[in-house]
Design a protein around this motif. Structure first.
Motif, PDB file in Angstrom:
ATOM      1  N   VAL A   1      43.590   8.111  18.349  1.00 34.11           N
ATOM      2  CA  VAL A   1      42.369   8.304  18.478  1.00 34.11           C
ATOM      3  C   VAL A   1      41.920   9.481  18.811  1.00 34.11           C
ATOM      4  CG1 VAL A   1      41.971   8.687  20.611  1.00 34.11           C
ATOM      5  CG2 VAL A   1      39.863   7.580  18.937  1.00 34.11           C
ATOM      6  N   GLN A   2      40.805  10.080  17.411  1.00 38.11           N
ATOM      7  CA  GLN A   2      41.190  11.380  17.242  1.00 38.11           C
ATOM      8  C   GLN A   2      40.808  12.171  18.496  1.00 38.11           C
ATOM      9  OE1 GLN A   2      38.943  12.269  13.408  1.00 38.11           O
ATOM     10  NE2 GLN A   2      41.158  12.727  12.843  1.00 38.11           N
ATOM     11  N   ALA A   3      41.109  13.440  18.663  1.00 37.87           N
ATOM     12  CA  ALA A   3      40.456  13.986  19.731  1.00 37.87           C
ATOM     13  C   ALA A   3      38.639  14.213  20.287  1.00 37.87           C
ATOM     14  CB  ALA A   3      40.418  15.555  19.841  1.00 37.87           C
ATOM     15  N   GLY A   4      37.609  13.729  21.025  1.00 33.88           N
ATOM     16  CA  GLY A   4      36.293  13.852  21.195  1.00 33.88           C
ATOM     17  C   GLY A   4      36.323  12.385  21.030  1.00 33.88           C
ATOM     18  N   GLY A   5      37.275  11.333  20.695  1.00 35.25           N
ATOM     19  CA  GLY A   5      37.326   9.372  20.316  1.00 35.25           C
ATOM     20  C   GLY A   5      36.803   8.838  21.672  1.00 35.25           C
ATOM     21  N   SER A   6      36.740   7.420  21.307  1.00 29.45           N
ATOM     22  CA  SER A   6      37.216   7.045  22.554  1.00 29.45           C
ATOM     23  C   SER A   6      37.777   5.769  22.900  1.00 29.45           C
ATOM     24  CB  SER A   6      35.836   6.298  22.960  1.00 29.45           C
ATOM     25  OG  SER A   6      34.838   7.536  23.475  1.00 29.45           O
TER      26      SER A   6
ATOM     27  N   MET B   1      41.805  -2.743  41.616  1.00 30.46           N
ATOM     28  CA  MET B   1      42.751  -2.776  40.229  1.00 30.46           C
ATOM     29  C   MET B   1      42.910  -1.717  40.563  1.00 30.46           C
ATOM     30  SD  MET B   1      42.030  -6.449  39.093  1.00 30.46           S
ATOM     31  CE  MET B   1      43.750  -6.033  37.269  1.00 30.46           C
ATOM     32  N   GLY B   2      43.750  -0.962  39.357  1.00 30.82           N
ATOM     33  CA  GLY B   2      43.689   0.957  38.374  1.00 30.82           C
ATOM     34  C   GLY B   2      44.253   0.974  37.649  1.00 30.82           C
ATOM     35  N   TRP B   3      43.838   2.122  36.493  1.00 33.09           N
ATOM     36  CA  TRP B   3      44.848   2.666  36.067  1.00 33.09           C
ATOM     37  C   TRP B   3      45.559   3.520  36.429  1.00 33.09           C
ATOM     38  CZ3 TRP B   3      45.391  -0.283  31.335  1.00 33.09           C
ATOM     39  CH2 TRP B   3      44.663  -1.005  31.520  1.00 33.09           C
ATOM     40  N   TYR B   4      46.421   4.043  36.033  1.00 34.47           N
ATOM     41  CA  TYR B   4      47.517   5.115  35.879  1.00 34.47           C
ATOM     42  C   TYR B   4      48.017   5.543  34.953  1.00 34.47           C
ATOM     43  CZ  TYR B   4      48.197   4.245  41.147  1.00 34.47           C
ATOM     44  OH  TYR B   4      47.442   3.757  42.277  1.00 34.47           O
ATOM     45  N   ARG B   5      48.942   7.001  34.479  1.00 30.36           N
ATOM     46  CA  ARG B   5      49.065   7.069  33.133  1.00 30.36           C
ATOM     47  C   ARG B   5      50.256   8.277  33.814  1.00 30.36           C
ATOM     48  NH1 ARG B   5      44.568  12.076  31.513  1.00 30.36           N
ATOM     49  NH2 ARG B   5      44.842  13.216  32.272  1.00 30.36           N
ATOM     50  N   GLN B   6      51.271   8.051  32.160  1.00 29.94           N
ATOM     51  CA  GLN B   6      52.846   8.998  32.728  1.00 29.94           C
ATOM     52  C   GLN B   6      52.348   9.506  30.787  1.00 29.94           C
ATOM     53  OE1 GLN B   6      56.018   6.859  33.622  1.00 29.94           O
ATOM     54  NE2 GLN B   6      57.178   8.797  34.739  1.00 29.94           N
ATOM     55  N   ALA B   7      52.389  10.625  30.815  1.00 28.73           N
ATOM     56  CA  ALA B   7      52.861  11.414  30.084  1.00 28.73           C
ATOM     57  C   ALA B   7      54.591  11.853  29.944  1.00 28.73           C
ATOM     58  CB  ALA B   7      51.970  12.874  29.658  1.00 28.73           C
TER      59      ALA B   7
ATOM     60  N   PRO C   1      44.032  15.693  23.762  1.00 28.42           N
ATOM     61  CA  PRO C   1      45.351  15.404  23.155  1.00 28.42           C
ATOM     62  C   PRO C   1      46.161  15.137  24.903  1.00 28.42           C
ATOM     63  CG  PRO C   1      44.762  16.679  22.196  1.00 28.42           C
ATOM     64  CD  PRO C   1      43.647  16.769  22.677  1.00 28.42           C
ATOM     65  N   GLU C   2      45.591  15.820  25.799  1.00 25.34           N
ATOM     66  CA  GLU C   2      46.467  15.931  27.150  1.00 25.34           C
ATOM     67  C   GLU C   2      46.332  14.613  28.410  1.00 25.34           C
ATOM     68  OE1 GLU C   2      45.522  19.655  26.524  1.00 25.34           O
ATOM     69  OE2 GLU C   2      43.490  18.402  26.584  1.00 25.34           O
ATOM     70  N   ASP C   3      45.326  13.583  27.232  1.00 24.00           N
ATOM     71  CA  ASP C   3      44.866  12.121  27.777  1.00 24.00           C
ATOM     72  C   ASP C   3      46.182  11.279  27.155  1.00 24.00           C
ATOM     73  OD1 ASP C   3      41.953  12.966  27.368  1.00 24.00           O
ATOM     74  OD2 ASP C   3      42.685  12.936  28.970  1.00 24.00           O
ATOM     75  N   THR C   4      46.737  11.871  26.382  1.00 22.36           N
ATOM     76  CA  THR C   4      48.053  11.381  25.836  1.00 22.36           C
ATOM     77  C   THR C   4      48.710  10.938  26.573  1.00 22.36           C
ATOM     78  OG1 THR C   4      47.684  12.148  23.605  1.00 22.36           O
ATOM     79  CG2 THR C   4      49.907  11.729  23.855  1.00 22.36           C
ATOM     80  N   ALA C   5      49.235   9.298  26.770  1.00 17.85           N
ATOM     81  CA  ALA C   5      49.950   9.626  27.932  1.00 17.85           C
ATOM     82  C   ALA C   5      50.231   7.242  27.127  1.00 17.85           C
ATOM     83  CB  ALA C   5      50.181   9.181  29.244  1.00 17.85           C
ATOM     84  N   VAL C   6      51.224   6.271  28.517  1.00 18.30           N
ATOM     85  CA  VAL C   6      51.392   5.639  28.747  1.00 18.30           C
ATOM     86  C   VAL C   6      50.785   5.435  29.921  1.00 18.30           C
ATOM     87  CG1 VAL C   6      52.798   3.289  28.722  1.00 18.30           C
ATOM     88  CG2 VAL C   6      53.730   6.087  28.223  1.00 18.30           C
ATOM     89  N   TYR C   7      49.644   4.349  29.787  1.00 20.84           N
ATOM     90  CA  TYR C   7      48.736   3.851  29.913  1.00 20.84           C
ATOM     91  C   TYR C   7      49.244   2.545  31.523  1.00 20.84           C
ATOM     92  CZ  TYR C   7      45.415   7.779  29.493  1.00 20.84           C
ATOM     93  OH  TYR C   7      44.947   8.714  29.303  1.00 20.84           O
TER      94      TYR C   7
END
Length: 120
Positions: free
Chosen positions: A11-16, A33-39, A86-92
């Motif tokens: 997704v582009q920056a600013g997207g959802s 239940m939850g979400w974690y991420r790893q960049a 872009p800082e949200d890029t990761a495996v979730y």
């Protein structure tokens, strides 16, 4: 217990994007239940968690942008991600604390992860 996550993508920056994670198998109850991420090159970190009672907790870096919700009847958790950068890029990764039938204590389970890539 299996956790099946879906909804990642590019997704582009600013997207959802909206992530979903469904738990199945030997489930008597789900505590949370939850979400974690790893960049790349970084440690896995908490994004958001929701308890069976509906209490939520968010990492500071997603407050106001991400919303976690759950459907107890479907053993499913969702993560609505808005204003992505872009800082949200990761495996979730999806995580669940599950008590199985015949068990006294919950155990931790992890999904395989779904890639989220945010382009600038």
């Amino acid at each position: 217990v299996q956790l099946q996550a879906s909804g990642g993508g590019l997704v582009q920056a600013g997207g959802s994007l909206r992530l979903s994670c469904a738990a199945s198998g030997n489930i008597s109850s789900i505590n949370a239940m939850g979400w974690y991420r790893q960049a790349p090159g970084k440690q896995r970190e908490l994004v958001a968690v929701i308890t069976s009672g509906g209490s939520t907790n968010y990492a500071d870096f997603v407050k106001g942008r991400f919303t976690i919700s759950g459907d107890n009847a479907k053993n499913t958790v969702y993560l609505q991600m808005n204003s992505l950068n872009p800082e949200d890029t990761a495996v979730y990764y999806c995580n669940a604390a599950v008590t199985g039938w015949g068990k006294r204590r919950p155990s931790d389970y992890w999904g395989k992860g779904t890639q989220v890539t945010v382009s600038s």
